[in-house]
Structures are given as structure tokens and as C-alpha cells.
Design an enzyme around this catalytic site. Structure first.
Site: not given
Length: 363
Positions: A120, A131-132, A207, A210-211, A218, A238, A265
Site C-alpha cells: 500500500e 497517515t503515510h 478502503h 477513505n483517502a 458534478r 467499523d 485495515d
């Protein structure tokens, strides 16, 4: 022993009125219950769950311990919570950490619980990195493609999450040609860029919600394009990463059944202590969520059996669909057939659950 569950999930079907004959911890036969009196009446019997996004467990993160023993500890922690097979997931890091994780995945290939490796990042959209760690993020490059090809040459299943708009077509084509599952995630792609990725062989989305860019009337973006496209999508059930109503919306919007699956995750706290270190920062469980020093969600503190319970009890998903989302659909993403409960199956290798989705051990 005769075990007669209210429902038995096996070989992709939910069956009722069935019984498992067992001796010495082994299923010796599966048949109709008939007029027999069972020794145990659990609510559900099913194969163990399958999770395609597992960053850690049992106090260990793939990134902090990218070794064969590290992967074994993580798999064992999740097995203890009802997940029998995982894709250990190495997130954005140095090329050296990725290389070590690839080597570890090759060494443990074929061991119980080890399905392969999920990479990932680091080829993500900086604006959607979560958080990467930003200094490691870069467009898709030859180094990562070569690592994926090394895994595939060893017969190891691979999922790689990237932002499709950050991938050169020739390198993306090599990933697809290798047989890796290429998944769009941590992406700022608009709908056209997402569709271009799908047309090029991106077959999954990481996911969902998310992200990625929020969907508007539009500007559907990757999210809207994914919802209506015949690609697989993972979702974290969750109630923190995605609200229950939004899971309902996603499931109703999908073009066909069997395209949406649950992922945990999970981080090191699942089956482990309530904090860990990532990129030199402490990540801690706070009100059921994992957050870093920036206040960003940093993975999830949930297991797949809890995800199954949430899908049924909180989202209202039909039992058949929910079980498939946690077992057969993730297997299908990797090209694997559904598992069956049959003669020769060990009781320790299946889930025997009560009506609260808690494990039981028939005596």
C-alpha cells in the site's frame, strides 16, 4: 458429536437444516439433520474470515518487523480472532523496507494464514496520503514494479494500492501483466482518471470512501466511478472510517453482488497492546479509533469477526451477503475459490458462532 447450526456457510452457499458430524476435532461428515437430536446448536458455522489489508497485529507492524517471523506473529494474532488467511500489508516506507517485506512474503509463502503481500503505497497522491509518511511518497517507479514481478515470479499473490493518476501507463501495464491485483487508493483521481485506470487493468479499490476525494453532484471522482463500476472494492466496517448509512449507500449502488468485501485495515493493536510506534510516532487507541500525533486516522482497531457482526447488526446486511463479504469475495479478488466445510475439515479451522457472532467451542 453432532453439530446442527441454524445456518451453515459452505462452498459459497448458506444452507439450513444441516448437521456436521465430528469426532476428535475433525468433521467426519456433513448431512441433513433430519430427526436427529444434535449435541450443539450454534447460530452459524462458516470458514474462517479472509482479510486482504492487515498492517499489523499482536503488537507487530509489517513495516516495523518485515521479517518472516513478523508476518507469522501477525497471522497468528488474527487467527486467534477468527481470521484464517491474511494479506500482510506493507505501507509507504523506504525501498529497503519494501524489499525486506517482499523477501519475507516469499519465505512464508504457503504457510498457514499467509496469502501473499499487499503493498500500500508509496505511489499515492500527496493530498490523500492519510497517515503515510510524505517524504517517501513518489510516482510509480521501476523499483516497485520489479519487486512485484519478483513476488509473482515466486508464485506469491500481490495486491498493490496506488493512485492511478500517479502511474505511468507502461509501468502500470507491467503490474497488470504480472498478475498482481492493482487497486486504486489514496488517490485524488477524478472520474475520468479513475476510469482510465480501470480501463488499464486496475481491478480493485482500497478502503472505499477513505483517502479519496469526496463525491459531489458534478464531481463523482474515484469514489463515484468505483461505486458504479464492476470492480471489487474493500470497505472498513467499523463505524469510524465509514458511517453505517454510507456503507448502505455503497452496497445499494454497486452494479452486481459479490463485488464489495470487508477489510480490517488492522494495526498492531489488534490482538496486541493499545499503542505502537509508526514512523517514530506513537499511535494509540482512542475511543475505538487509532489516531496519530496529527490527529489523522492511522489504520483501524478492528478484526474481521467484529466487521461481520457490524455488517449484520449495524448496517442490516443480509447474512449471506455479509458472510461472503468476509470470506468468499476477498478470496475471489485473488482468484481463489470459496472454501467448503466438509469431511476432513478441522473444527479449529472453522468458525462456530452464537447469535452474537461470538465463537463457541462445542463440548
Amino acid at each position: 458429536m453432532l453439530i446442527a447450526p441454524e445456518a451453515l456457510w459452505t462452498a459459497g452457499r448458506l444452507r439450513r437444516g444441516m448437521a456436521l458430524e465430528a469426532r476428535d476435532g475433525i468433521v467426519t461428515g456433513v448431512r441433513a439433520l433430519g430427526a436427529d437430536t444434535p449435541d450443539a446448536r450454534p447460530a452459524l458455522v462458516m470458514p474462517m474470515a479472509v482479510d486482504l489489508q492487515v498492517n499489523g497485529g499482536g503488537g507487530v507492524m509489517v513495516n516495523s518487523d518485515p521479517t518472516p517471523d513478523g508476518l507469522r506473529v501477525i497471522a497468528a494474532a488474527h487467527r486467534g480472532l477468527g481470521t484464517g488467511a491474511i494479506l500482510p500489508t506493507v505501507i509507504t516506507d523506504t525501498a529497503e523496507v519494501m524489499h525486506e517485506a517482499v523477501s519475507a512474503a516469499i519465505e512464508v509463502a504457503g504457510e498457514p494464514g499467509q496469502l501473499g503481500l499487499h503493498i500500500e503505497g508509496p505511489h499515492l497522491a500527496p493530498s490523500r496520503r492519510g497517515t503515510h509518511k510524505p517524504e517517501y511518497i513518489r510516482p510509480l517507479d521501476e523499483t516497485t514494479v520489479a519487486e512485484v514481478e519478483r513476488l509473482r515470479a515466486a508464485g506469491v499473490a500481490v495486491m498493490i494500492t496506488l493512485a492511478p493518476e500517479r502511474a505511468q501507463p507502461d509501468l502500470l501495464a507491467r503490474l497488470v501483466a504480472s498478475g498482481a491485483v492493482v487497486s486504486a487508493g489514496h488517490s485524488a483521481a477524478d472520474a475520468a482518471e479513475a476510469q482510465a485506470g480501470f480501463d488499464a487493468g486496475v481491478s480493485c479499490v482500497t478502503h472505499l470512501y477513505n483517502a479519496m476525494e469526496p463525491m459531489t453532484s458534478r464531481a463523482p471522482g474515484l469514489l463515484g466511478r468505483a461505486l458504479v463500476s464492476p470492480v471489487h472494492v474493500g470497505i472498513i466496517a467499523d463505524g469510524i472510517h465509514v458511517a453505517w448509512d454510507m456503507i448502505r449507500v455503497a452496497l445499494r449502488a454497486r452494479p452486481a453482488p459479490g463485488l464489495t468485501f470487508a477489510v480490517s485495515d488492522a494495526m498492531a493493536t489488534v490482538g496486541g497492546p493499545d499503542s505502537f510506534i509508526l514512523y517514530g510516532q506513537e499511535i494509540r487507541v482512542r475511543d475505538g479509533a487509532l489516531v496519530n500525533a496529527e490527529g489523522s486516522l492511522a489504520g483501524a482497531h478492528i478484526d474481521m469477526l467484529t466487521s461481520l457482526a457490524n455488517l449484520v447488526r449495524e448496517v442490516g446486511v443480509d447474512l449471506s451477503e455479509a458472510v461472503a463479504m468476509c470470506t468468499d469475495t476477498p478470496r475471489a479478488v485473488l482468484g481463489l475459490a470459496p472454501e467448503a466445510v466438509t469431511a476432513g475439515t478441522r473444527l479449529d479451522d472453522i468458525l462456530i458462532l452464537n447469535d452474537r457472532f461470538e465463537r463457541e467451542r462445542p463440548e
